[in-house]
Structure formats: structure tokens, C-alpha cells
Design an enzyme around this catalytic site. Structure first.
Site, PDB file in Angstrom:
ATOM      1  N   HIS A  20      21.818  39.533  44.244  1.00 15.67           N
ATOM      2  CA  HIS A  20      21.166  40.210  45.387  1.00 15.67           C
ATOM      3  C   HIS A  20      19.628  40.209  45.373  1.00 15.67           C
ATOM      4  O   HIS A  20      19.000  41.257  45.276  1.00 15.67           O
ATOM      5  CB  HIS A  20      21.700  41.629  45.564  1.00 15.67           C
ATOM      6  CG  HIS A  20      21.879  42.451  44.301  1.00 15.67           C
ATOM      7  ND1 HIS A  20      20.907  42.583  43.360  1.00 15.67           N
ATOM      8  CD2 HIS A  20      22.940  43.172  43.870  1.00 15.67           C
ATOM      9  CE1 HIS A  20      21.357  43.362  42.390  1.00 15.67           C
ATOM     10  NE2 HIS A  20      22.584  43.728  42.676  1.00 15.67           N
ATOM     11  N   HIS A  58      32.683  44.775  45.033  1.00 14.95           N
ATOM     12  CA  HIS A  58      33.163  45.908  44.239  1.00 14.95           C
ATOM     13  C   HIS A  58      34.497  46.359  44.827  1.00 14.95           C
ATOM     14  O   HIS A  58      34.536  46.871  45.943  1.00 14.95           O
ATOM     15  CB  HIS A  58      32.142  47.055  44.276  1.00 14.95           C
ATOM     16  CG  HIS A  58      30.822  46.680  43.674  1.00 14.95           C
ATOM     17  ND1 HIS A  58      30.556  46.795  42.337  1.00 14.95           N
ATOM     18  CD2 HIS A  58      29.706  46.140  44.227  1.00 14.95           C
ATOM     19  CE1 HIS A  58      29.318  46.370  42.084  1.00 14.95           C
ATOM     20  NE2 HIS A  58      28.781  45.960  43.226  1.00 14.95           N
ATOM     21  N   LEU A  59      35.567  46.125  44.071  1.00 10.44           N
ATOM     22  CA  LEU A  59      36.902  46.503  44.566  1.00 10.44           C
ATOM     23  C   LEU A  59      37.291  47.923  44.166  1.00 10.44           C
ATOM     24  O   LEU A  59      38.295  48.449  44.649  1.00 10.44           O
ATOM     25  CB  LEU A  59      37.964  45.506  44.082  1.00 10.44           C
ATOM     26  CG  LEU A  59      37.915  44.103  44.709  1.00 10.44           C
ATOM     27  CD1 LEU A  59      38.981  43.205  44.083  1.00 10.44           C
ATOM     28  CD2 LEU A  59      38.088  44.142  46.224  1.00 10.44           C
ATOM     29  N   ASN A  71      32.062  47.376  37.235  1.00 13.92           N
ATOM     30  CA  ASN A  71      31.754  48.820  37.160  1.00 13.92           C
ATOM     31  C   ASN A  71      32.865  49.703  37.725  1.00 13.92           C
ATOM     32  O   ASN A  71      32.665  50.513  38.617  1.00 13.92           O
ATOM     33  CB  ASN A  71      30.406  49.132  37.819  1.00 13.92           C
ATOM     34  CG  ASN A  71      30.352  48.761  39.289  1.00 13.92           C
ATOM     35  OD1 ASN A  71      31.187  48.005  39.772  1.00 13.92           O
ATOM     36  ND2 ASN A  71      29.379  49.278  40.001  1.00 13.92           N
ATOM     37  N   HIS A 117      32.002  53.199  49.683  1.00 15.96           N
ATOM     38  CA  HIS A 117      31.789  54.585  49.249  1.00 15.96           C
ATOM     39  C   HIS A 117      32.405  55.531  50.273  1.00 15.96           C
ATOM     40  O   HIS A 117      32.380  55.260  51.470  1.00 15.96           O
ATOM     41  CB  HIS A 117      30.295  54.901  49.118  1.00 15.96           C
ATOM     42  CG  HIS A 117      29.670  54.299  47.905  1.00 15.96           C
ATOM     43  ND1 HIS A 117      30.024  54.654  46.630  1.00 15.96           N
ATOM     44  CD2 HIS A 117      28.715  53.342  47.781  1.00 15.96           C
ATOM     45  CE1 HIS A 117      29.306  53.954  45.760  1.00 15.96           C
ATOM     46  NE2 HIS A 117      28.515  53.138  46.425  1.00 15.96           N
ATOM     47  N   HIS A 138      30.321  38.453  45.058  1.00 17.14           N
ATOM     48  CA  HIS A 138      29.795  39.760  44.623  1.00 17.14           C
ATOM     49  C   HIS A 138      30.461  40.880  45.418  1.00 17.14           C
ATOM     50  O   HIS A 138      30.028  41.227  46.519  1.00 17.14           O
ATOM     51  CB  HIS A 138      28.275  39.797  44.812  1.00 17.14           C
ATOM     52  CG  HIS A 138      27.628  40.976  44.157  1.00 17.14           C
ATOM     53  ND1 HIS A 138      26.335  40.956  43.701  1.00 17.14           N
ATOM     54  CD2 HIS A 138      28.086  42.213  43.862  1.00 17.14           C
ATOM     55  CE1 HIS A 138      26.030  42.131  43.164  1.00 17.14           C
ATOM     56  NE2 HIS A 138      27.085  42.909  43.261  1.00 17.14           N
ATOM     57  N   HIS A 165      21.972  41.820  37.510  1.00 10.43           N
ATOM     58  CA  HIS A 165      21.420  42.802  38.449  1.00 10.43           C
ATOM     59  C   HIS A 165      20.001  43.068  37.948  1.00 10.43           C
ATOM     60  O   HIS A 165      19.810  43.776  36.969  1.00 10.43           O
ATOM     61  CB  HIS A 165      22.301  44.053  38.394  1.00 10.43           C
ATOM     62  CG  HIS A 165      21.738  45.256  39.084  1.00 10.43           C
ATOM     63  ND1 HIS A 165      22.345  45.854  40.154  1.00 10.43           N
ATOM     64  CD2 HIS A 165      20.629  45.996  38.843  1.00 10.43           C
ATOM     65  CE1 HIS A 165      21.636  46.899  40.542  1.00 10.43           C
ATOM     66  NE2 HIS A 165      20.589  47.015  39.761  1.00 10.43           N
ATOM     67  N   ASP A 176      27.930  41.796  48.399  1.00 12.67           N
ATOM     68  CA  ASP A 176      27.717  43.014  47.593  1.00 12.67           C
ATOM     69  C   ASP A 176      28.486  44.188  48.223  1.00 12.67           C
ATOM     70  O   ASP A 176      27.989  45.314  48.304  1.00 12.67           O
ATOM     71  CB  ASP A 176      26.233  43.351  47.433  1.00 12.67           C
ATOM     72  CG  ASP A 176      25.983  44.383  46.320  1.00 12.67           C
ATOM     73  OD1 ASP A 176      26.954  44.812  45.674  1.00 12.67           O
ATOM     74  OD2 ASP A 176      24.813  44.768  46.123  1.00 12.67           O
TER      75      ASP A 176
HETATM   76 ZN   LIG Z   1      23.798  45.099  41.711  1.00 14.33          ZN
END
Ligand SMILES: [Zn+2]
Length: 434
Positions: A234, A64-65, A96, A311, A62, A181, A307
Site C-alpha cells: 500500500h 484481511h479475511l 493479523n 470493520h 492484500h 507494511h 487492502d
Molecule cells: Zn498494512
């Protein structure tokens, strides 16, 4: 040819846990030899793994790249560098992005960029719905052909239960997996922290436990209805763990993951309006934290995933309610989880299962998650005794949103191999290949 010599070789799938040496050639594991030293002279590079654990390459299921579309937060190069530095040889990246990974072109872009610039295997997850808008399903078969390993609208819940039902039916026909999710949006909307005393005192609108639990229950019931496979992402609450336990007892095809922050921190970490403790689902109470731990120990929770959610400062160093959700996690997931070992709660073999064998099994990643002849030469070498401090200056990710800076850690990955290539090394005399 490469030899990892004299380490504690742990292969959770076969139950093997003994001193041995791993022989690697052409990106594959050729052999595993018993004993502390190789017989005779070895023609090739040698990595001394004495006193270290030799694990199947860790897989973070899990991540986010942020690539394509948000490359100032992270991109495939920096994200896989952070992965390697944290001990991972593979990452599974969420859809996303911008554009959303709802089209084979985007899936192929991720795969190709990862192949040319990445320092870890990258397995893309494609969206369940077009634009992740929750209205129209994507073409699973086409996305699978392009290289997607599972489907998820992570970051957003799938609000319409009929659509999720249809998605599970479609997925079932091909034995595809949906990652969920779990969030009942009507209950969570406007919330920014766990509904409880801390948020109340700080004047932050709350997200109730039930927002997550109702969604988990719904997802489990739809998996039961359809016979489809679903994986709950998660998990943060006690009842969430209980629901998963119940589903497994009922023999349903449901699995689940948690992230290290849910068993390491509670909502007390948001004190001072600390946006680096803001995520979705939010950090919960002590009872939840303990229940998540128990779920890991008793096997209810299948996998630990970071996860990893990079940011920039502009969306994090701001007013709490408006701040983005999520923290970076690739570089802290393993050491934070190794703290469980210190309490004797999980064995190194179980840790390797949570971080490698289980994600490979759940996602059906061929050649991954085990250390046996013929497997891909994805290997993580861990020094269980290394003591170090997590510092902002060491971060390989492009973003620095972590609540763990200044934490004293024990245990870390000291070398990682990805298909036989050394992608990370802190070992003396063993330079990385990248
Ligand atoms: Zn999520």
C-alpha cells in the site's frame, strides 16, 4: 465442459488481446480458439462473452479475511463471496488474525476452511514474527510447507531493522517473499490522518509522509544488503513511488503495490470526521495521488490490491482518532481502477497485469495469472460498459465500512470462474454454481 464464447481474450503475459473463445474442462483451460464463434456445435455449457473482456482470474494480493478470530467482521465464506462479487478468483490474506497466522495449524485451518466453504482460492500469508510482536521470527519453512505463500506482519511494521535483515536472509535462502507494511512507528505513533492542512484544521493528529518513506527506504536498503526479495505494500506517497522507481532502476528485487483509494481519494475525504476515509497509511494529498497514478502508468507500481479491511460499526462509527483503520475494498477495487481506463491511461491488458499476472508472478502462484492452455480455469469476465451504483445493500462482505457508497461506477465483473466453477454471475441465463 464449458465454453466462454466470443469475448475479447486478454492474456497480459503473452501479449494476446483478440476475440476468441475459451474451452474449459476439469478445472483447467483446455484451449483458446480464435474468432467470435466456436467451430461446430459445442457439447456443454456456453457463456456468451460478446462485447466483454475475458481476463485471467483476478488476484487480490492484500486482503484481511479476519478469520480466525474476528468472524463478526468477516469470515472466509463472506470474504470470498465479496471477492467473487468484485471479480476476484483468488485472494491473499494477511496474518493479523486471532490467533495470528504464525503457526502451521492456523495456516492449515485457513486453507481447509477456504477449500470447503470458500468461493475463491485463498492464499495465506504467514507472519514474519511470532504473534506479530516483532521479536522472534516464525519458522518460514514450516509455514511454507503448510501453505503460506509469503510472509508479512502487515498491520504492523517490523520495527527492528536487524530482525528484518535476518528475515530477508532466511527468506532469500528459499526464495521466499516478504511483504512489508512500511511505517516508521516512532514518527506515526498517535497520528490518525495525513499530516497536512485538513488534519490540522480538524484537530486530528497527523502522520507525516516521512513515516512511510523512511521505512520504504530502509526496506529497500535491506533488500540490497541481503539480496532478499521484498514487496512494499500500500504505497501512498510520491516519494514512496520515487523510491521504488529508484530501487528498480538499481536492479534490486523490490516490487510494490498500491490500493485504489490512494489514487482515487485525497485526505479531503476525511472532512466531517469521516471514519470511512480513515486508513493506514492515510489518504494523502493531491500531489501524492497523482504520483501514485503515474507510478501505475509507468510500471513502477506492479500491482493494485484492495487492502480489504472489514470493520464493524462499533469500531468505525465512533470518534475519529479512536476509530479502526481501513475500508472494505474487494467489491470496488476493479471498477475504481477501471476509471483509469476512461482517461486512456492504462490499457485493459495493463489492468489485467496489475490485477492478475503481476500478483501471480510476484507471489509465485502456479497456474495463475495467465489465460493459456493448461492454466487453472480462473477467469474473470468484465463488462467495460456496465454502469451501476455501489450500494450498501449490495455488499457481500459482513462489514460496510466504505467511503464509496452512492458512487456511480462504469465497468464491473459480470462473471467469475474459479477452477472452472462459476462463483459469480450477473449474466442472463448463467446461474452461479455456488
Ligand atoms: Zn498494512
Amino acid at each position: 465442459m464449458l465454453l466462454i464464447e466470443g469475448g475479447r481474450v486478454i492474456d497480459p503475459g503473452s501479449g494476446k488481446d483478440e476475440i476468441g473463445s475459451v474451452v474449459i474442462a476439469e478445472g483447467k483451460i483446455m484451449d483458446i480458439l480464435p474468432g467470435a464463434g466456436a467451430p461446430g456445435k459445442f457439447e456443454g455449457r456456453v457463456i456468451d462473452a460478446g462485447g466483454k473482456w475475458v481476463l485471467p482470474g483476478l488476484i487480490d494480493m492484500h486482503v484481511h479475511l479476519r478469520d480466525p478470530g474476528y468472524e463478526w467482521k468477516e469470515d472466509i465464506r463472506s470474504g470470498t463471496a465479496a471477492a467473487a462479487s468484485g471479480g476476484f478468483s483468488s485472494v491473499v490474506c494477511m496474518a493479523n488474525t486471532n490467533p495470528v497466522n504464525d503457526h502451521p495449524e492456523v495456516t492449515r485451518y485457513i486453507r481447509e476452511k477456504a477449500a470447503s466453504q470458500g468461493t475463491a482460492n485463498v492464499f495465506p500469508v504467514a507472519a514474519v514474527t511470532r504473534g506479530m510482536e516483532g521479536k522472534e521470527m516464525t519458522d518460514f519453512a514450516e509455514l511454507y510447507e503448510a501453505g503460506a505463500v509469503a510472509f508479512s506482519d502487515d498491520g504492523k511494521p517490523i520495527r527492528n531493522p536487524l530482525l528484518l535483515r535476518r528475515a530477508l536472509e532466511y527468506a532469500r535462502a528459499f526464495d521466499f517473499l516478504i511483504l512489508e507494511h512500511a511505517e516508521e512507528h516512532e514518527l506515526s505513533e498517535g497520528g490518525a490522518a495525513n499530516e497536512g492542512w485538513t488534519a490540522f484544521r480538524l484537530g486530528i493528529p497527523g502522520i507525516p509522509h516521512a513515516a512511510e518513506e523512511i521505512a520504504i527506504a530502509r526496506d529497500i536498503l535491506l533488500a540490497r544488503q541481503t539480496g532478499g526479495r521484498i514487496h512494499i505494500q500500500h504505497i501512498s506517497t510520491k516519494m514512496g513511488v520515487d523510491l521504488l522507481r529508484m530501487a528498480k532502476r538499481a536492479g534490486l528485487r523490490v516490487t510494490g503495490e498500491t490500493a485504489p483509494h490512494y489514487f482515487t481519494l485525497t485526505d479531503a475525504a476525511i472532512e466531517g470526521y469521516n471514519t470511512n476515509a480513515k486508513m493506514n497509511p492515510p489518504l494523502r494529498g493531491e500531489e501524492d495521488r497523482m504520483a501514485v497514478l503515474e507510478g501505475i502508468v509507468d510500471g513502477t507500481i506492479d500491482a493494485i490490491a484492495s487492502d480489504h479491511a472489514p470493520h464493524d460499526v462499533y469500531t468505525k462509527r465512533c470518534e475519529f482518532v479512536g476509530a479502526s483503520n481501513g475500508i472494505i475494498g474487494l467489491e470496488t477495487a476493479l471498477p475504481l481502477s477501471m476509471a483509469l481506463l476512461a482517461g486512456g491511461k492504462v490499457s485493459p491488458a495493463r489492468l489485467a497485469d496489475l490485477f492478475s499476472a503481476a500478483p501471480a508472478r510476484i507471489l509465485g502462484l502456479k497456474g495463475k495469472g495467465f489465460l493459456r492452455r493448461g492454466a487453472d480455469a480462473d477467469v474473470t469476465i468484465v463488462d467495460p460498459d456496465a454502469e451501476w451504483e455501489f450500494r450498501e445493500s449490495d455488499v457481500r462482505s459482513k462489514s460496510q465500512n466504505s467511503p464509496f457508497f452512492g458512487w456511480k461506477m462504469k465497468g464491473r465483473a459480470v462473471a467469475v470462474l474459479c477452477r472452472g466453477r462459476i462463483t459469480h454471475s450477473l449474466l442472463h441465463g448463467v446461474p452461479p454454481d455456488v
